[in-house]
Design a protein around this motif. Structure first.
Motif, PDB file in Angstrom:
ATOM      1  N   VAL A  92      -8.534  36.865 -20.631  1.00 53.37           N
ATOM      2  CA  VAL A  92      -8.008  37.598 -19.744  1.00 53.37           C
ATOM      3  C   VAL A  92      -6.923  36.980 -19.133  1.00 53.37           C
ATOM      4  CG1 VAL A  92      -7.247  39.485 -18.903  1.00 53.37           C
ATOM      5  CG2 VAL A  92      -9.650  39.210 -20.430  1.00 53.37           C
ATOM      6  N   PRO A  93      -5.627  36.430 -19.679  1.00 54.54           N
ATOM      7  CA  PRO A  93      -4.527  35.849 -18.687  1.00 54.54           C
ATOM      8  C   PRO A  93      -4.775  36.736 -17.798  1.00 54.54           C
ATOM      9  CG  PRO A  93      -4.322  35.537 -21.292  1.00 54.54           C
ATOM     10  CD  PRO A  93      -5.505  35.908 -21.058  1.00 54.54           C
ATOM     11  N   PHE A  94      -4.134  36.631 -16.779  1.00 56.24           N
ATOM     12  CA  PHE A  94      -3.645  37.303 -15.626  1.00 56.24           C
ATOM     13  C   PHE A  94      -2.541  36.937 -14.634  1.00 56.24           C
ATOM     14  CE2 PHE A  94      -6.955  34.592 -13.441  1.00 56.24           C
ATOM     15  CZ  PHE A  94      -6.923  34.250 -12.393  1.00 56.24           C
ATOM     16  N   ALA A  95      -1.065  37.218 -14.131  1.00 55.72           N
ATOM     17  CA  ALA A  95       0.176  37.313 -14.134  1.00 55.72           C
ATOM     18  C   ALA A  95       0.558  38.088 -12.770  1.00 55.72           C
ATOM     19  CB  ALA A  95       0.617  36.290 -15.276  1.00 55.72           C
ATOM     20  N   GLN A  96       1.209  37.714 -12.582  1.00 63.78           N
ATOM     21  CA  GLN A  96       2.608  39.239 -12.071  1.00 63.78           C
ATOM     22  C   GLN A  96       3.418  39.341 -13.036  1.00 63.78           C
ATOM     23  OE1 GLN A  96       4.616  38.833  -7.892  1.00 63.78           O
ATOM     24  NE2 GLN A  96       3.813  36.367  -8.333  1.00 63.78           N
ATOM     25  N   PRO A 101       5.804  33.243 -10.720  1.00 64.67           N
ATOM     26  CA  PRO A 101       4.673  32.549 -11.016  1.00 64.67           C
ATOM     27  C   PRO A 101       3.251  33.268 -10.096  1.00 64.67           C
ATOM     28  CG  PRO A 101       5.914  31.697  -8.805  1.00 64.67           C
ATOM     29  CD  PRO A 101       6.600  33.000 -10.091  1.00 64.67           C
ATOM     30  N   GLY A 102       1.825  32.690 -10.676  1.00 68.33           N
ATOM     31  CA  GLY A 102       0.722  32.731  -9.800  1.00 68.33           C
ATOM     32  C   GLY A 102      -0.037  33.831 -10.237  1.00 68.33           C
ATOM     33  N   GLY A 103      -0.285  33.132 -12.099  1.00 71.52           N
ATOM     34  CA  GLY A 103      -1.448  33.195 -12.374  1.00 71.52           C
ATOM     35  C   GLY A 103      -3.281  32.595 -12.862  1.00 71.52           C
TER      36      GLY A 103
END
Length: 654
Positions: A92-96, A101-103
């Motif tokens: 599960v990739p997560f990000a804004q 940026p910031g994942g």
């Protein structure tokens, strides 16, 4: 059935794409990880678990079994997007949202879907919302290519307890944005990575050396159909791209992987948000909530097949399984049955979390990951009562079975009816070989329902190759294996081996009237064969096959269809080719085309108007409009001919 081939890596070096931007230099940039990684590249050290395949009650369909939430190292909530299964764990990739940026990456053990167990989570400042990403097992481990805020990243995921960033490649023009200049989508057809770069166009990256990937070229939007490039899928020698949030579909010939050539364009189609390529069809999630289905089995035509009724809300991202299309529609997830007409929505589900944006409907056996990219959490819900026991089947191969005259740089694409287990795409489950020979070495990759094979060395000329998928090799996510063997053949020459009498005419060169036109006739067999040649100008003659090269003089200009009939006893075959014959060339060189041209003789400026299907003449001295002339559909460019006439090309007319 074991495969005896030995894999090796061949570094590919090529020239920039002709007519495209020269290849800018990509920058391999080191980025810190929040946790140290010591895993050795190529090692499969992490635990592998079985992906769940349970049964559910009817009243549980479309309802959350559990909610997954993600946050970065600062505790800030992060949204979810596309997902995959690695070593049985849910990646599960997560990000804004919106490409900022910031994942990071998380791995879950879903042995009990009602109680997911977080195995590992790692942050990275440059990981962005992961719309599309791909995998390869041909580099000694499980590697994945992701989008980054300024380019791409390649990660070693062989140990899910210790994922390791292997390479970060910053690309010119890519910024932390979505529609304008962001890295929207990655498709890995190893060893090449294709990146949809939004307003920058299509990026081609050679990742033969994972530690030193190289930017080959950037194909600007002016050469991709005029729209910003979002989703991209590479399927054998075909690449399909679309825009995001506006109309625009394009198909490219990538038989030379470094040189994508536009082969079909649908500029005025539906406004869609993303596409899915499967089985020779493009499934598009419309911003109006409908699914649009186009056929692209002919790479020179993008043809509408049909449209569904509206889904829950604006379309997002899609997945495919056994004739059903699953999608995120912002307000909810929806499942469509496209097996028989009329197509219909058969299930709707949601986390029902306030503020959600459930854009992703990712099918995982009989489960759905309804990805919410707003950060409040994502629902894991069942879409089917019974366990998934339907084996994956092949529903498309590129090159198609029986294809001939394929380039030495041809790659093979295989489409399946279900999401494919990454580790099952290996040298024992897919191979390509000369008919009767040994499997050749090459790179394998997989993404969504597609798998690819790229030979390490150019294919041999005039050779028939066989694509073989043994039964029981490739598996879906819950372990169902391919039920029966699949075979297909293609040739780098004009014929398939083992065929009977066949003929072909080699490509011709335009000639001037009354000059000799030379035709080369190719035969699969020549003994006892007699040729009859219809030159397309009323003259017919017989030639022995030994002649091979046939000459003829044409008395008038035109596109003449040459028909050759080959006969041996009772066996007959024919082939055709167009021979272009032109009048004597003018002394003046031809003019180049442009959207605006200056007519010096009349002191007029001519301009095309694509939106109104017309051409306008402007007085170049008075700067006033003289007149406007209707022309064909979607005029694109103009040129002034040597005789003073004005020529216009129309994109949607001959």
């Amino acid at each position: 059935m074991p495969n005896p081939r030995t894999l090796f890596v061949l570094l590919m070096i090529g020239a920039p794409v002709l007519g495209c931007s020269p290849p800018p230099t990509g920058v391999i940039a080191p980025y810190p990880q929040t946790e140290a990684s010591t895993v050795t590249h190529g090692a499969l050290l992490g635990p592998s678990v079985s992906f769940p395949n349970l049964g559910y009650r009817t009243d549980e369909l479309g309802k959350p079994l559990s909610i997954l939430k993600s946050a970065d190292a600062t505790g800030a909530r992060r949204g979810h997007s596309n997902v995959a299964v690695v070593r049985g764990h849910l990646l599960v990739p997560f990000a804004q949202d919106s490409g900022q940026p910031g994942g990071g990456l998380s791995f879950y053990d879903l042995s009990d879907p009602r109680r997911p167990v977080l195995t590992k989570s790692i942050d990275h400042p440059a990981l962005r919302e992961a719309h599309g990403f791909g995998f390869s097992t041909s580099y000694g481990s499980i590697h994945a290519a992701f989008q980054a805020t300024d380019g791409i990243q390649i990660w070693d995921l062989g140990d899910v307890t210790n994922p390791t960033l292997r390479t970060h490649l910053a690309l010119p023009g890519i910024e932390a944005s979505d529609y304008a200049a962001g890295a929207w989508w990655v498709y890995w057809q190893a060893p090449f990575i294709y990146l949809g770069g939004s307003g920058n166009g299509l990026y081609v990256i050679d990742a033969t050396d994972l530690d030193n990937p190289r930017l080959e070229t950037v194909v600007p939007t002016s050469r991709t159909g005029g729209f910003r490039v979002g989703p991209v899928y590479a399927f054998g020698n075909l690449l399909v791209a679309s825009s995001a949030d506006v109309p625009g579909y394009a198909a490219f010939d990538i038989s030379d992987p470094r040189r994508p050539e536009l082969s079909a364009l649908l500029a005025n189609g539906p406004a869609i948000y993303s596409i899915l390529l499967n089985g020779g069809r493009i499934y598009g999630a419309g911003i109006d909530g409908r699914l649009y289905v186009h056929d692209v089995s002919n790479p020179r035509e993008i043809k509408l097949v049909g449209v569904t009724a509206r889904g829950p809300d604006k379309g997002g991202y899609l997945s495919f399984q056994d004739g059903f299309v699953h999608g995120g529609f912002s307000a909810a997830y929806a499942k469509f049955d496209l097996r028989t007409e009329p197509w219909r929505q058969v299930l709707r589900g949601s986390s029902s979390i306030p503020g959600r944006d459930e854009d992703f409907g990712m099918v995982l056996g009989n489960l759905i990951f309804a990805g919410n990219d707003h950060g409040e959490g994502t629902a894991l819900l069942p879409h089917q009562e019974s366990p998934d026991t339907t084996p994956p089947a092949v529903n498309g191969i590129n090159p198609t079975d029986g294809a001939v005259e394929q380039k030495p740089t041809t790659r093979v694409g295989i489409s399946f009816t279900d999401q494919i287990d990454i580790e099952s795409v290996n040298a024992d489950s897919i191979w390509v070989r000369p008919v009767g020979g040994m499997p050749i070495a090459g790179k394998l990759a997989t993404q969504t329902n597609l798998a690819s094979f790229a030979p390490d060395a150019p294919l041999l000329p005039n050779t028939t190759y066989e694509i073989v998928l043994p039964a029981g090799g490739v598996r879906d996510l819950v372990g169902n294996p391919l039920a029966s063997e699949v075979r297909a053949r293609f040739s780098t020459g004009p014929f398939l081996s083992g065929e009977g009498l066949r003929c072909a005419i080699a490509p011709t060169t335009p000639v001037e009237v009354r000059q000799e036109a030379h035709l080369t006739v190719q035969l699969s067999q020549s003994d006892g064969v007699e040729l009859t040649v219809d030159f397309g100008d009323g003259e017919i003659g017989k030639r022995p096959p030994a002649a091979g090269r046939i000459s003829h003089r044409y008395r008038r200009a035109g596109h003449h269809t040459v028909l050759v009939t080959a006969t041996r006893g009772t066996e007959t075959t024919s082939c055709a080719r167009v021979q272009t014959v032109h009048a004597r060339l003018t002394e003046r060189a031809p003019a180049s085309a442009s959207t605006i041209v200056f007519d010096a003789a009349r002191k007029l400026t001519w301009v095309v108007n694509p939106d109104s299907d017309s051409v306008t003449a402007i007085d170049a001295v008075a700067l006033t409009r003289k007149f406007e002339v209707p022309v064909g559909r979607n005029p694109r460019t103009l040129a002034v001919a040597p005789d003073g006439s004005i020529w216009v090309t129309n994109q949607h007319d001959s």
